[in-house]
Design an enzyme around this catalytic site. Structure first.
Site, PDB file in Angstrom:
ATOM      1  N   TYR A   1      34.439  30.909  -0.411  1.00  0.00           N
ATOM      2  CA  TYR A   1      34.264  29.451  -0.402  1.00  0.00           C
ATOM      3  C   TYR A   1      34.756  28.803  -1.696  1.00  0.00           C
ATOM      4  CZ  TYR A   1      32.048  29.578   4.112  1.00  0.00           C
ATOM      5  OH  TYR A   1      31.833  29.735   5.460  1.00  0.00           O
TER       6      TYR A   1
ATOM      7  N   ARG B   1      38.351  28.252  -1.029  1.00  0.00           N
ATOM      8  CA  ARG B   1      38.518  27.126  -0.094  1.00  0.00           C
ATOM      9  C   ARG B   1      38.238  25.801  -0.801  1.00  0.00           C
ATOM     10  NH1 ARG B   1      39.571  31.116   1.820  1.00  0.00           N
ATOM     11  NH2 ARG B   1      41.549  30.233   1.268  1.00  0.00           N
TER      12      ARG B   1
ATOM     13  N   ASN C   1      35.215  19.570  10.249  1.00  0.00           N
ATOM     14  CA  ASN C   1      35.759  20.024   8.970  1.00  0.00           C
ATOM     15  C   ASN C   1      34.712  19.984   7.867  1.00  0.00           C
ATOM     16  OD1 ASN C   1      38.127  20.321  10.285  1.00  0.00           O
ATOM     17  ND2 ASN C   1      39.101  18.484   9.452  1.00  0.00           N
TER      18      ASN C   1
ATOM     19  N   HIS D   1      29.539  20.679  10.552  1.00  0.00           N
ATOM     20  CA  HIS D   1      29.504  22.032   9.985  1.00  0.00           C
ATOM     21  C   HIS D   1      29.303  22.040   8.471  1.00  0.00           C
ATOM     22  CE1 HIS D   1      31.917  23.433  13.770  1.00  0.00           C
ATOM     23  NE2 HIS D   1      30.636  23.282  14.006  1.00  0.00           N
TER      24      HIS D   1
ATOM     25  N   GLY E   1      43.217  17.602  16.389  1.00  0.00           N
ATOM     26  CA  GLY E   1      43.255  18.797  15.554  1.00  0.00           C
ATOM     27  C   GLY E   1      42.119  19.766  15.776  1.00  0.00           C
ATOM     28  N   THR E   2      41.629  19.825  16.986  1.00  0.00           N
ATOM     29  CA  THR E   2      40.589  20.817  17.273  1.00  0.00           C
ATOM     30  C   THR E   2      40.945  21.597  18.531  1.00  0.00           C
ATOM     31  OG1 THR E   2      38.285  21.179  17.931  1.00  0.00           O
ATOM     32  CG2 THR E   2      39.170  18.976  18.338  1.00  0.00           C
ATOM     33  N   SER E   3      40.721  22.906  18.473  1.00  0.00           N
ATOM     34  CA  SER E   3      41.010  23.750  19.630  1.00  0.00           C
ATOM     35  C   SER E   3      39.898  23.650  20.678  1.00  0.00           C
ATOM     36  CB  SER E   3      41.139  25.208  19.170  1.00  0.00           C
ATOM     37  OG  SER E   3      39.949  25.588  18.516  1.00  0.00           O
TER      38      SER E   3
HETATM   39  P1  NAD Z   1      40.907  25.350  15.081  1.00  0.00           P
HETATM   40  O1  NAD Z   1      41.564  26.018  13.923  1.00  0.00           O
HETATM   41  O2  NAD Z   1      40.205  26.167  16.091  1.00  0.00           O
HETATM   42  O3  NAD Z   1      42.006  24.504  15.868  1.00  0.00           O
HETATM   43  C1  NAD Z   1      42.914  23.674  15.208  1.00  0.00           C
HETATM   44  C2  NAD Z   1      43.654  22.883  16.254  1.00  0.00           C
HETATM   45  O4  NAD Z   1      44.479  21.934  15.581  1.00  0.00           O
HETATM   46  C3  NAD Z   1      44.562  23.736  17.128  1.00  0.00           C
HETATM   47  O5  NAD Z   1      44.403  23.321  18.475  1.00  0.00           O
HETATM   48  C4  NAD Z   1      45.967  23.395  16.655  1.00  0.00           C
HETATM   49  O6  NAD Z   1      46.901  23.410  17.691  1.00  0.00           O
HETATM   50  C5  NAD Z   1      45.776  21.983  16.133  1.00  0.00           C
HETATM   51  N1  NAD Z   1      46.682  21.629  15.034  1.00  0.00           N
HETATM   52  C6  NAD Z   1      47.137  22.403  14.037  1.00  0.00           C
HETATM   53  N2  NAD Z   1      47.908  21.694  13.206  1.00  0.00           N
HETATM   54  C7  NAD Z   1      47.936  20.422  13.686  1.00  0.00           C
HETATM   55  C8  NAD Z   1      48.564  19.224  13.279  1.00  0.00           C
HETATM   56  N3  NAD Z   1      49.323  19.177  12.184  1.00  0.00           N
HETATM   57  N4  NAD Z   1      48.376  18.105  14.006  1.00  0.00           N
HETATM   58  C9  NAD Z   1      47.604  18.136  15.131  1.00  0.00           C
HETATM   59  N5  NAD Z   1      46.998  19.257  15.588  1.00  0.00           N
HETATM   60  C10 NAD Z   1      47.144  20.374  14.860  1.00  0.00           C
HETATM   61  O7  NAD Z   1      39.977  24.234  14.433  1.00  0.00           O
HETATM   62  P2  NAD Z   1      38.585  23.635  14.909  1.00  0.00           P
HETATM   63  O8  NAD Z   1      38.629  23.331  16.361  1.00  0.00           O
HETATM   64  O9  NAD Z   1      38.267  22.570  13.915  1.00  0.00           O
HETATM   65  O10 NAD Z   1      37.528  24.825  14.738  1.00  0.00           O
HETATM   66  C11 NAD Z   1      37.580  25.732  13.665  1.00  0.00           C
HETATM   67  C12 NAD Z   1      36.407  25.708  12.712  1.00  0.00           C
HETATM   68  O11 NAD Z   1      36.981  25.975  11.440  1.00  0.00           O
HETATM   69  C13 NAD Z   1      35.676  24.410  12.558  1.00  0.00           C
HETATM   70  O12 NAD Z   1      34.357  24.695  12.726  1.00  0.00           O
HETATM   71  C14 NAD Z   1      35.899  23.953  11.119  1.00  0.00           C
HETATM   72  O13 NAD Z   1      34.644  23.738  10.492  1.00  0.00           O
HETATM   73  C15 NAD Z   1      36.479  25.118  10.414  1.00  0.00           C
HETATM   74  N6  NAD Z   1      37.603  24.794   9.469  1.00  0.00           N
HETATM   75  C16 NAD Z   1      37.596  23.688   8.700  1.00  0.00           C
HETATM   76  C17 NAD Z   1      38.660  23.410   7.860  1.00  0.00           C
HETATM   77  C18 NAD Z   1      38.621  22.166   7.012  1.00  0.00           C
HETATM   78  O14 NAD Z   1      37.543  21.704   6.682  1.00  0.00           O
HETATM   79  N7  NAD Z   1      39.788  21.595   6.668  1.00  0.00           N
HETATM   80  C19 NAD Z   1      39.743  24.271   7.802  1.00  0.00           C
HETATM   81  C20 NAD Z   1      39.720  25.421   8.588  1.00  0.00           C
HETATM   82  C21 NAD Z   1      38.646  25.665   9.431  1.00  0.00           C
END
Ligand code: NAD
Length: 230
Positions: A54, A57, A88, A105, A171-173
């Site tokens: 962390y 990160r 995020n 989260h 931006g979420t899967s």
């Molecule tokens: P995920 O990684 O599962 O999915 C990311 C999604 O974003 C994918 O569908 C991908 O196709 C899409 N994507 C990637 N780049 C993109 C762009 N430039 N524009 C639009 N779409 C784009 O992420 P999630 O659904 O948020 O779940 C993962 C977990 O990971 C969450 O719980 C989150 O807390 C955590 N996380 C957070 C961060 C952060 O705070 N920045 C970073 C990594 C992971």
């Protein structure tokens, strides 16, 4: 009264700020075993590793800047009553100017006591180390939700989703539960868009707009501000 807009964001909205997503190709989980760095069991077994993960990160988040998608979302507040619900742990929505942000989260720039979840503090850029303690003398841990822990503020989040007239999901899967299930609460009549770089099946009446967050989100926002449909 301003119309209610709900933004539901995930790691992809911050990808173009240089913060890697976990699940995309090259995602962070490839280098670290999830259960070792993001679970209560991992923390009990090897807290140094968890803090190191962390701290890395957090440094990346601090040196990242909000992008055009974060800024467009913040701009919406001049015209709409906007709530951002994010999975995020970064603070890029806030730094772009969004004033109502719910972090399901947790937040990486905060720490909390490992005995009392209500004792939290801002980290102001510092790394967390073994020996950093809260006022009750227990080790501080990142103020983030780990696998197996309860997601925050779900009730409030469900209400905001249910009351929204317009929704952008970006931006979420939609694979991390229970957060991903929130969209089920959306009104049938609301105007809903799902934005992603990857092909996805849009959930619950969303219209899918394929493209990067920094291209598509400002487009939707500009259309809405101009009174047009995207
Ligand atoms: P995920 O990684 O599962 O999915 C990311 C999604 O974003 C994918 O569908 C991908 O196709 C899409 N994507 C990637 N780049 C993109 C762009 N430039 N524009 C639009 N779409 C784009 O992420 P999630 O659904 O948020 O779940 C993962 C977990 O990971 C969450 O719980 C989150 O807390 C955590 N996380 C957070 C961060 C952060 O705070 N920045 C970073 C990594 C992971």
């Amino acid at each position: 009264m301003k119309e209610k807009v709900l933004i539901f964001s995930g790691a992809g909205v911050s990808a173009e700020s240089g913060l890697r997503t976990f699940r995309d190709m090259g995602g962070l989980w490839n280098e670290y075993a999830v259960e070792e760095v993001a679970s209560p069991e991992g923390w009990a077994k090897n807290p140094e590793l968890v803090l190191r993960f962390y701290n890395e990160r957090r440094r990346a988040v601090i040196s990242a800047q909000p992008n055009e998608a974060h800024r467009a979302i913040a701009r919406l507040e001049e015209f709409f009553d906007v709530v951002v619900i994010t999975q995020n742990i970064d603070d890029l929505h806030e730094r772009a100017g969004s004033s109502k942000v719910i972090h399901l989260h947790g937040e990486i720039v905060r720490a909390r006591s490992s005995v009392d979840p209500n004792l939290t503090c801002q980290l102001d850029g510092a790394d967390l180390e073994i020996g950093d303690t809260c006022e009750k003398g227990s080790q501080l841990r990142p103020d983030v939700v780990w696998f197996g822990e309860e997601v925050r503020l779900m009730r409030a989040a469900e209400k905001y989703v249910a009351n929204a007239e317009r929704i952008i999901t970006v931006g979420t899967s939609l694979t991390v539960h229970p957060a991903a299930g929130l969209l089920k609460k959306a009104k049938f009549s609301s105007e809903k868009y799902l934005v992603s770089v990857d092909e996805m099946h849009p959930p619950y009446g969303h219209r899918f707009l394929r493209g990067s967050a920094t291209m598509v989100v400002p487009h939707i926002v500009n259309c809405w501000i101009a009174g047009r449909k995207p």
